[in-house]
Scaffold this motif. Sequence first.
Motif, PDB file in Angstrom:
ATOM      1  N   GLU A 137      -2.991  21.041  49.189  1.00  0.00           N
ATOM      2  CA  GLU A 137      -2.334  20.763  47.695  1.00  0.00           C
ATOM      3  C   GLU A 137      -2.108  22.087  47.043  1.00  0.00           C
ATOM      4  O   GLU A 137      -1.122  22.309  46.275  1.00  0.00           O
ATOM      5  CB  GLU A 137      -3.068  19.632  46.783  1.00  0.00           C
ATOM      6  CG  GLU A 137      -3.008  18.317  47.510  1.00  0.00           C
ATOM      7  CD  GLU A 137      -2.042  17.619  47.907  1.00  0.00           C
ATOM      8  OE1 GLU A 137      -1.011  18.023  47.434  1.00  0.00           O
ATOM      9  OE2 GLU A 137      -2.037  16.698  48.768  1.00  0.00           O
ATOM     10  N   ILE A 138      -3.361  22.843  47.089  1.00  0.00           N
ATOM     11  CA  ILE A 138      -3.002  24.305  46.570  1.00  0.00           C
ATOM     12  C   ILE A 138      -1.966  25.012  47.163  1.00  0.00           C
ATOM     13  O   ILE A 138      -0.973  25.951  46.653  1.00  0.00           O
ATOM     14  CB  ILE A 138      -4.274  25.090  46.740  1.00  0.00           C
ATOM     15  CG1 ILE A 138      -5.297  24.261  45.610  1.00  0.00           C
ATOM     16  CG2 ILE A 138      -3.961  26.457  46.420  1.00  0.00           C
ATOM     17  CD1 ILE A 138      -6.535  24.735  45.922  1.00  0.00           C
ATOM     18  N   ASP A 139      -1.717  24.780  48.596  1.00  0.00           N
ATOM     19  CA  ASP A 139      -0.539  25.484  49.289  1.00  0.00           C
ATOM     20  C   ASP A 139       0.730  25.044  48.739  1.00  0.00           C
ATOM     21  O   ASP A 139       1.679  25.799  48.430  1.00  0.00           O
ATOM     22  CB  ASP A 139      -0.379  24.710  50.681  1.00  0.00           C
ATOM     23  CG  ASP A 139      -1.041  25.912  51.610  1.00  0.00           C
ATOM     24  OD1 ASP A 139      -1.797  26.950  51.140  1.00  0.00           O
ATOM     25  OD2 ASP A 139      -1.183  25.436  52.919  1.00  0.00           O
ATOM     26  N   HIS A 140       0.925  23.509  48.149  1.00  0.00           N
ATOM     27  CA  HIS A 140       1.865  23.192  47.536  1.00  0.00           C
ATOM     28  C   HIS A 140       2.238  23.915  46.345  1.00  0.00           C
ATOM     29  O   HIS A 140       3.254  24.263  45.838  1.00  0.00           O
ATOM     30  CB  HIS A 140       1.956  21.670  47.128  1.00  0.00           C
ATOM     31  CG  HIS A 140       2.251  20.704  48.191  1.00  0.00           C
ATOM     32  ND1 HIS A 140       3.692  20.662  48.560  1.00  0.00           N
ATOM     33  CD2 HIS A 140       1.374  19.703  49.031  1.00  0.00           C
ATOM     34  CE1 HIS A 140       3.620  19.722  49.925  1.00  0.00           C
ATOM     35  NE2 HIS A 140       2.288  19.082  49.738  1.00  0.00           N
ATOM     36  N   LEU A 141       1.432  24.440  45.297  1.00  0.00           N
ATOM     37  CA  LEU A 141       1.420  25.097  44.359  1.00  0.00           C
ATOM     38  C   LEU A 141       1.939  26.509  44.446  1.00  0.00           C
ATOM     39  O   LEU A 141       2.337  27.072  43.775  1.00  0.00           O
ATOM     40  CB  LEU A 141       0.042  25.024  43.751  1.00  0.00           C
ATOM     41  CG  LEU A 141      -0.703  23.711  43.097  1.00  0.00           C
ATOM     42  CD1 LEU A 141      -1.894  23.831  42.481  1.00  0.00           C
ATOM     43  CD2 LEU A 141       0.512  23.009  42.371  1.00  0.00           C
ATOM     44  N   ASP A 142       1.592  26.995  45.882  1.00  0.00           N
ATOM     45  CA  ASP A 142       2.176  28.322  45.983  1.00  0.00           C
ATOM     46  C   ASP A 142       3.280  28.207  46.899  1.00  0.00           C
ATOM     47  O   ASP A 142       3.867  29.257  47.552  1.00  0.00           O
ATOM     48  CB  ASP A 142       1.133  28.875  46.926  1.00  0.00           C
ATOM     49  CG  ASP A 142      -0.130  29.326  46.361  1.00  0.00           C
ATOM     50  OD1 ASP A 142       0.187  29.639  44.786  1.00  0.00           O
ATOM     51  OD2 ASP A 142      -1.323  29.433  46.522  1.00  0.00           O
TER      52      ASP A 142
END
Length: 167
Positions: A137-142
């Motif tokens: 999910e943090i990948d999505h934010l990046d």
Amino acid sequence: MSLRVILRWPDARLRMVCAPVPEVTPEIHALAGDLLETMYAAPGRGLAAPQVGEVCRVFVMDTGWKEGVPQPRVFVNPEILARSDDTVTRAEGCLSIPGVSVDVTRPAEITLRWTDLEGRVQQDRLTGFAAACAQHEIDHLDGRVTFDRLTAEARALAEAQFVDVSA
Ligand code: NI
């Protein structure tokens, strides 16, 4: 709360780096509610704000509900403070790339800091599926999706697979 449309790869909004949330406002509470409702309906175990077109650093996760132990969690401005040296490879799906799961290798454990909906800073060590899900999910934010974690060869195969299932 309302159901939101989940953007599908290769929507350009999935490539944007999301801005930090300056303050946990009623709008952020509403967004978190929408994300949870949309995640459960999908059905999935994690969903990030950019997947519904909101380019801010918020994601939701519930790693237990499919096994009958719901634990909805909301993460605002998540930050990975530490990553384990040991890694694990898991098959990861993504609600923005339906029908395609790919093997992604990530650190097995992370220490995560975030702000909760009450505006309090929280910190926790995540292991197992939760560690992988939060990193996804943090990948999505990046602005990153699972495909961006693959070798060029594996990525080409995965992208071709997605074209097939969505045709
Ligand atoms: Ni995803």
